[in-house]
Design an enzyme around this catalytic site. Sequence first.
Site, mmCIF file in Angstrom:
data_model
loop_
_atom_site.group_PDB
_atom_site.id
_atom_site.type_symbol
_atom_site.label_atom_id
_atom_site.label_comp_id
_atom_site.label_asym_id
_atom_site.label_seq_id
_atom_site.Cartn_x
_atom_site.Cartn_y
_atom_site.Cartn_z
ATOM 1 N N ASP A 34 0.851 -1.172 0.000
ATOM 2 C CA ASP A 34 0.000 0.000 0.000
ATOM 3 C C ASP A 34 0.898 1.237 0.000
ATOM 4 O O ASP A 34 1.968 1.246 0.638
ATOM 5 C CB ASP A 34 -0.919 0.029 1.233
ATOM 6 C CG ASP A 34 -1.906 1.177 1.176
ATOM 7 O OD1 ASP A 34 -2.927 1.037 0.466
ATOM 8 O OD2 ASP A 34 -1.642 2.218 1.793
ATOM 9 N N GLU A 36 1.105 5.647 0.248
ATOM 10 C CA GLU A 36 0.522 6.965 0.462
ATOM 11 C C GLU A 36 1.272 7.921 -0.460
ATOM 12 O O GLU A 36 2.487 7.794 -0.649
ATOM 13 C CB GLU A 36 0.652 7.401 1.922
ATOM 14 C CG GLU A 36 -0.010 6.463 2.925
ATOM 15 C CD GLU A 36 -1.493 6.233 2.655
ATOM 16 O OE1 GLU A 36 -2.157 7.139 2.103
ATOM 17 O OE2 GLU A 36 -1.994 5.130 2.979
ATOM 18 N N HIS A 175 -5.561 4.743 6.432
ATOM 19 C CA HIS A 175 -4.859 5.583 5.459
ATOM 20 C C HIS A 175 -3.386 5.760 5.804
ATOM 21 O O HIS A 175 -2.778 6.764 5.416
ATOM 22 C CB HIS A 175 -5.533 6.955 5.317
ATOM 23 C CG HIS A 175 -6.909 6.870 4.720
ATOM 24 N ND1 HIS A 175 -7.156 6.493 3.414
ATOM 25 C CD2 HIS A 175 -8.135 7.102 5.294
ATOM 26 C CE1 HIS A 175 -8.454 6.497 3.197
ATOM 27 N NE2 HIS A 175 -9.074 6.854 4.312
ATOM 28 N N ASP A 180 -2.810 -0.269 6.364
ATOM 29 C CA ASP A 180 -3.702 -0.634 5.262
ATOM 30 C C ASP A 180 -3.239 -1.908 4.569
ATOM 31 O O ASP A 180 -4.059 -2.730 4.137
ATOM 32 C CB ASP A 180 -3.776 0.512 4.248
ATOM 33 C CG ASP A 180 -4.644 1.667 4.747
ATOM 34 O OD1 ASP A 180 -5.095 1.603 5.906
ATOM 35 O OD2 ASP A 180 -4.870 2.615 3.978
#
Length: 575
Positions: A34, A36, A175, A180
Site C-alpha cells: 500500500d 501513500e 490511510h 492498510d
Amino acid sequence: MTGPSSTVEQLLHQQRSFEDVGEPLHRTTFVVVDLETTGTSPGTARITEIGAVKTRGGEVVGEFQTLVDPGMPIPPMIVALTGITDAMLVAAPRIETVLPSFLEFLGDAVLVAHNAPFDTGFLRAACREHGYRWPGNQVVDTVTLARRATTKEEAPNKKLSTLARVFGTVVEPNHRALEDARATSEILHKMLERIAAFGITHREDLDALRNPMPEAIRKKAAMAEGVPAKPGVYTFRGPRGERLYVGTSKNLRSRVKSYFTTGEQRRSIREMLELAVGVDTIVCATELEANVREVRLIAEHRPRYNRRSARPERTPWVRLTDERYPRLVVSRAVAGPEGALGPMRSGSDARLAIEVLQGALGVRTCTTRLPITPRANARACLLKDLGACAAPCVRGESSGYDATAAAARDALLADPTPVVSALERQIAERAEDLDYERAAELRDGVSAVIDGAMRAQRLASLARCSIVAVRRIGDGWDLAAFRAGAMVGTARVTDRVWEAADRLRALTGDLGIDEDVLVEERELVSRWIEAPGTRLLYVDGEWSSPVAGAGRHARWVEARRADRDARPVIRGAQG
C-alpha cells in the site's frame, strides 16, 4: 510418420521424475503493498510512504515500511487524510534509495494491492524515472477479487474499509501504508478461501480473476484432474472423438486446467473448449520430444483449432521449372523438390526471393512455356531492350540463356554470392538516390534468398547423418537421437550419460524413417542441435555445411530481423 521410441524410458532406469510446476496457493508467496502519495497521478504526484506485508500459507513472514521524501510539499487535504506532514518527511529517504530495498523484498512474489493500478502505476513510474527495471510480477487487485468473492448485499461497494468490516479484520484501515497493507492482507486470504470453490486453487489460476470464464466452461476444469503434472503433449477431443486442438506444456495438469480458469480470450479457443469433452495426454521425457510429437500429431490429424503447423503441404519453396528455358516459381509441398530453395518462411518471402533472383541473374519473368525454336512471329518484352533478359523467346538457343539458368541453379543450391554482389550495388545506388523504400525492398529480397539457402543447406546436412546429442538442463541431462533429420528417441538422465547415449544410438539404425520428414520437425531438430550448450556425442555420416555456402552472408538475414524487431507494433482498438 514414425514417432519417438516408446521403449526409451523403459531402457533408461536413471530417468529423473519431474516436479509439479504448478504452485498451490497455500505455498504461494504474496506481497501486499500500500502507498501513500501526494496526489492521484504518478505524473504530478510522488510517493510519501510504502508499507508491505509478505505472507505465505496465510502466515506473515516479513514486513516493509518506510516514509519517503517526495521532494515536494504535501497538500493540506492529503495531510488531513493520512496525517503525514512535511515535518515528518524531513529526514526520510528519497524514493531512488528506497526502491532497491523494496524490489528485493518483493522478489518474485505475487504483488497484491487494493486498487492495484494506482499502486503499481506509482511504483512503475518511480522505477522508470530512476533507471530501475520493473520486475513484472504477477499482480492481484483485491478490488477485482472482491467482485468475485462478495455479493452486493454484503459489500455494496468494494472500499477497503467496507471489506474490512465484512471480513472482520483485526487491523482497521487508517490511510497509513503499513496498517492498510496489513488489513488488505487479511482480506486477501479470507477471499482466497471463498473463491477456492470457483477453481482458483493455484498461482496460475489467479489470472482468471481479471477475465472470468463462463460457468459452462469453468465446470469442465474437472478434465484436468486425472492429467499428470509432467511435461508432454495434450489433445482436446470433441464429442465424436475428433481431435480439436494439440499443444505442449512443461506441466500438463496446470496447462490443461488453465484453459478453464484463466479467462481465455481467443474466440476460436473458447469455441473449442465449449465442444471439448475430454483430453488425452502423452508424457514425454524431454521438451524437445513434446515439441516434435505436437508437430507430428497436428500434421497427422489436422485438428480444427490448430492454426500453426496444420498444413505442411503448403510449405513454400522456390524452384526452377522443368522446361528448356526454365523460370522461377513458387512450389508448395511437404518436402521441397530437388534443387529447390527453402523452405521459405512465407509465400511473400518466396516471391521476394524470385524478384531479386530475376533481377540479379536475368532469369526470364514471362510465364509462357517457350518452344525450343522461337516462333516466326515471336516478340520480346521490354526487358530485352533494357538488357535485363537474354530473351530466349526470340533468340532461342543462341541467347545464352543456358548460362543464366546454370547461374540460377548454383544460387539456389550452392552459393548465392553473385546475387548478393549484384544486389549490394543496387541497394547502395538506391540509398544514394535517397530511395530508401526500394533499397529496403531489395535488402529484404536478398535476405529472403540467403535465409532460404541457409535453411536448405542446414536441413540437407541433417539428412545425411545420424546424431546423438546432449544438453545440460538443470540438474540433469537431456539426450536426443536423430536420423535423417527426424527424432527417433530422447531421454532424461541424471548420470551415466554415455550409457544412455549408447542405447539411443542403437535406435538410429533400427527405425525406418519416412523420406518426407516434416520440415518443421527438421527445423526443431536443427535448432536444438545448434543451440548453445548442446554437445554432440555421436555423428554417423557427414554433418557439414559448405564453406562457400549461404551462411557467410548471414548478416543480411540478421539486418532484416533487427529492422523488423525495431519497428513499433501497432494494434487496433479493442472493443
